[in-house]
Write a protein that holds these residues in place. Structure first.
Motif, mmCIF file in Angstrom:
data_model
loop_
_atom_site.group_PDB
_atom_site.id
_atom_site.type_symbol
_atom_site.label_atom_id
_atom_site.label_comp_id
_atom_site.label_asym_id
_atom_site.label_seq_id
_atom_site.Cartn_x
_atom_site.Cartn_y
_atom_site.Cartn_z
ATOM 1 N N CYS A 1 8.044 -2.150 -6.252
ATOM 2 C CA CYS A 1 7.182 -0.969 -6.382
ATOM 3 C C CYS A 1 7.180 -0.146 -5.091
ATOM 4 N N TYR A 2 8.192 0.700 -4.931
ATOM 5 C CA TYR A 2 8.304 1.520 -3.728
ATOM 6 C C TYR A 2 7.899 2.958 -4.022
ATOM 7 N N PRO A 3 7.335 3.654 -3.042
ATOM 8 C CA PRO A 3 6.874 5.026 -3.260
ATOM 9 C C PRO A 3 8.053 5.961 -3.515
ATOM 10 N N PRO A 4 7.832 7.022 -4.272
ATOM 11 C CA PRO A 4 8.923 7.940 -4.616
ATOM 12 C C PRO A 4 9.398 8.791 -3.443
ATOM 13 N N ASN A 5 8.510 9.018 -2.454
ATOM 14 C CA ASN A 5 8.865 9.838 -1.297
ATOM 15 C C ASN A 5 7.912 9.517 -0.152
ATOM 16 N N GLU B 1 -4.030 5.637 -10.051
ATOM 17 C CA GLU B 1 -4.516 4.600 -9.140
ATOM 18 C C GLU B 1 -3.430 4.208 -8.143
ATOM 19 N N LEU B 2 -2.199 4.124 -8.637
ATOM 20 C CA LEU B 2 -1.084 3.780 -7.754
ATOM 21 C C LEU B 2 -0.891 4.845 -6.686
ATOM 22 N N SER B 3 -0.998 6.107 -7.085
ATOM 23 C CA SER B 3 -0.869 7.206 -6.127
ATOM 24 C C SER B 3 -1.947 7.135 -5.062
ATOM 25 N N SER B 4 -3.166 6.776 -5.456
ATOM 26 C CA SER B 4 -4.264 6.643 -4.509
ATOM 27 C C SER B 4 -4.020 5.491 -3.540
ATOM 28 N N LEU B 5 -3.482 4.391 -4.058
ATOM 29 C CA LEU B 5 -3.166 3.240 -3.198
ATOM 30 C C LEU B 5 -2.100 3.616 -2.168
ATOM 31 N N TYR B 6 -1.065 4.337 -2.620
ATOM 32 C CA TYR B 6 -0.024 4.780 -1.707
ATOM 33 C C TYR B 6 -0.600 5.659 -0.595
ATOM 34 N N GLN B 7 -1.506 6.551 -0.937
ATOM 35 C CA GLN B 7 -2.067 7.484 0.039
ATOM 36 C C GLN B 7 -2.813 6.762 1.152
ATOM 37 N N SER B 8 -3.458 5.668 0.817
ATOM 38 C CA SER B 8 -4.311 4.992 1.796
ATOM 39 C C SER B 8 -3.647 3.822 2.507
#
Length: 322
Positions: A26-30, A10-17
């Motif tokens: 909570c910062y993205p890995p890349n 779910e976190l990955s999906s939130l980052y994508q959008s």
């Protein structure tokens, strides 16, 4: 968002959008995980703990902080610590607990108030400006230190977020300004017969360990009545071992220290700072009050109303790290 309780998928999906990210930890890995991200807004003023994350160096992503929102409560913390130091409220509370009426009049007549005392503010940003406002109202003289010179009214103006009616928006409170990023400039500032030194500057590569043994010596040699030091910046702006030694040394020139930050955090239980009779410690809480969350989003809301390409409030200068 903090991400601790969000499933990884779910976190990955939130980052994508997401196009705007407001987070403390909570910062993205890349950068590939946040292809649409255009703005990062941090809930604190200092972002030294996250600067190695790629979102803060990517040219297509703008970054803003919540600099200014904590100026009122941190200034209250500082003034509270300073007044407790000068008026020894802890002592009177203990006497009340002991049901003891003891007024040492002869000693009290030798106790100075804050009127005319010289406050040096190392880092004259939002926190320093609000502290200066309150200190000035109490009759103190304020001396400011900044990295860049502030020789004109325009350069002295505060361009960060300011809680309405507070602070020093035009930079008119200090009676003297000092500036520089070298030790010689800093020592000139510390030699101004300071009674109180407030450290409120951001932690960067140039400010890390900016105050140590040599600086304590300058304060000692130039502050005839001793100096009270308060640190609301980061623990690493001080050489903590040198601070401990200065507190052990009765002749160090430091007559009191108040810390809301330390190295590391949490401060280990065996740190000698805990037991120093001249040191007061709080666990990095000076900024947190009921209005904190609302003020974080005041800054974000104000920036969302800006036109594309317009300079944002509290926009981070990526080369400076704040």
């Amino acid at each position: 968002m903090n991400g601790e309780d969000i499933p990884a998928q779910e976190l990955s999906s939130l980052y994508q959008s997401c196009t705007i990210l407001t987070t403390l930890l909570c910062y993205p890995p890349n950068l590939e995980s946040v292809p649409n991200l255009r703005l990062v807004h941090t809930p604190g003023a200092g972002i030294d703990y996250a600067l190695d994350n790629p979102v803060f160096s990517a040219p297509q992503i703008r970054a803003t902080t919540s600099n200014g929102i904590a100026a009122p409560p941190i200034a209250e913390w500082f003034i509270g610590q300073l007044i407790n130091h000068t008026r020894t409220f802890d002592r009177w509370q203990q006497q009340q607990d002991d049901r003891k009426w003891d007024a040492p009049i002869a000693t009290l007549f030798q106790t100075p108030d804050l009127v005319g005392q010289r406050l040096g503010v190392l880092g004259y940003g939002s926190i320093g400006r609000q502290a200066a406002r309150v200190a000035s109202a109490l009759g103190m003289k304020v001396l400011a230190y900044t990295a860049k010179p502030k020789a004109t009214p325009e350069s002295k103006r505060d361009r960060n977020f300011v809680v309405e009616g507070l602070g020093d928006p035009e930079g008119t409170i200090p009676s003297e300004w000092f500036s520089g990023t070298d030790k010689e400039s800093l020592h000139k500032f510390l030699a101004q017969k300071l009674d109180v030194l407030l450290i409120s500057l951001p932690l960067t590569s140039s400010s890390r360990h900016i105050i140590g043994k040599k600086e304590f010596r300058v304060l000692k040699e130039n502050s005839p009545h001793g100096c009270f030091l308060a640190n609301v910046a980061r623990g690493d702006v001080l050489v903590q071992d040198d601070l401990v030694q200065a507190l052990i040394d009765e002749d160090s020139g430091l007559n009191g220290v108040a810390l809301d930050v330390a190295t590391p955090e949490p401060l280990p239980s065996d740190s000698p700072l805990w037991t120093s009779p001249r040191c007061t410690i709080t666990p990095h809480i000076s900024s947190v009050v009921a209005a904190t969350t609302d003020r974080i989003f005041q800054v974000l809301d104000a920036n969302l109303s800006k036109a594309p390409g317009e300079k944002l409030i509290n926009e981070m200068e990526k080369g400076r790290g704040y």
